[in-house]
Design a protein around this motif. Structure first.
Motif, mmCIF file in Angstrom:
data_model
loop_
_atom_site.group_PDB
_atom_site.id
_atom_site.type_symbol
_atom_site.label_atom_id
_atom_site.label_comp_id
_atom_site.label_asym_id
_atom_site.label_seq_id
_atom_site.Cartn_x
_atom_site.Cartn_y
_atom_site.Cartn_z
ATOM 1 N N GLN A 89 -3.069 6.088 0.083
ATOM 2 C CA GLN A 89 -3.747 4.924 -0.732
ATOM 3 C C GLN A 89 -5.399 5.146 0.241
ATOM 4 O OE1 GLN A 89 -1.627 1.203 -0.214
ATOM 5 N NE2 GLN A 89 -3.541 0.284 0.199
ATOM 6 N N TYR A 109 -7.396 0.685 -9.644
ATOM 7 C CA TYR A 109 -7.937 0.050 -8.810
ATOM 8 C C TYR A 109 -9.209 -0.823 -9.218
ATOM 9 C CZ TYR A 109 -9.339 -2.559 -4.528
ATOM 10 O OH TYR A 109 -9.584 -3.555 -3.425
ATOM 11 N N TRP A 132 -5.420 -2.574 -1.651
ATOM 12 C CA TRP A 132 -4.502 -3.257 -2.847
ATOM 13 C C TRP A 132 -4.030 -4.462 -2.215
ATOM 14 C CZ3 TRP A 132 -4.106 -1.541 -7.658
ATOM 15 C CH2 TRP A 132 -4.219 -0.239 -8.050
#
Length: 184
Positions: free
Chosen positions: A56, A131, A60
């Motif tokens: 990642q 994102y 988030w």
């Protein structure tokens, strides 16, 4: 926390000037403004290390926590309706044509420069696209353009300015400055 406090201190003269011009009797919107800004910034930073999936690259969890907090704050703050924060499905398009045209031209120029620089191919991946198309814009618009600007708009109505046929007042300037400082 230190960065958020410094950013608020930078905008403090504008807040003080706006207060002096409007002399609101209710100081709760100023207090809520400060609390929401600080808590949202803390949530974004504190949850940054929490990963949801391997490899990642983006925050988030921090953005989602700040978004959830913002939505709950907008519903819980007593004496303020969700429409105060821009949480409505009604869009006011009057007078925005010229401004949208300028933004569109700027967007096209930026994309052209981005592609020409060669950075586009190295920075684009599925996570980045998903994102950038979702959480940051939604969270930041609700916090900055919704809740923070809505709180200030209840107490800082004067003076009003106009640019490209769009009227605005100090809440737009203050939240824009904070947004820039938070990203600078």
């Amino acid at each position: 926390l230190t960065e958020s406090l410094i950013q608020l201190l930078v905008t403090a003269p504008l807040l003080a000037w706006g207060y002096a011009q409007n002399k609101p009797s209710d100081l709760r919107p100023f207090l809520f403004f400060i609390l929401v800004y600080i808590i949202a910034a803390i949530l974004v930073q504190q949850f940054a290390a929490v990963t949801l999936f391997p490899h990642q690259h983006w925050n988030w969890t921090g953005k989602a926590a700040a978004l959830l907090f913002g939505l709950v704050a907008a519903l819980v703050l007593t004496g303020f309706k969700p429409a105060t924060y821009g949480l409505t499905t009604r869009v006011q398009w009057d007078g925005t044509g010229t401004l949208l045209l300028v933004c569109g031209i700027y967007f096209i120029i930026r994309i052209g420069l981005y592609i020409k620089s060669g950075e586009a191919t190295s920075a684009i991946n599925t996570e980045s696209l998903i994102y950038q198309a979702t959480l940051p814009g939604i969270q930041e618009e609700i916090i900055f353009r919704g809740i923070l600007m809505g709180l200030l708009a209840t107490v800082l109505k004067n003076p009003s300015f106009e640019f490209l046929h769009v009227s605005f007042s100090w809440p737009v300037i203050i939240t824009s400055l904070l947004f820039g400082l938070a990203h600078g």
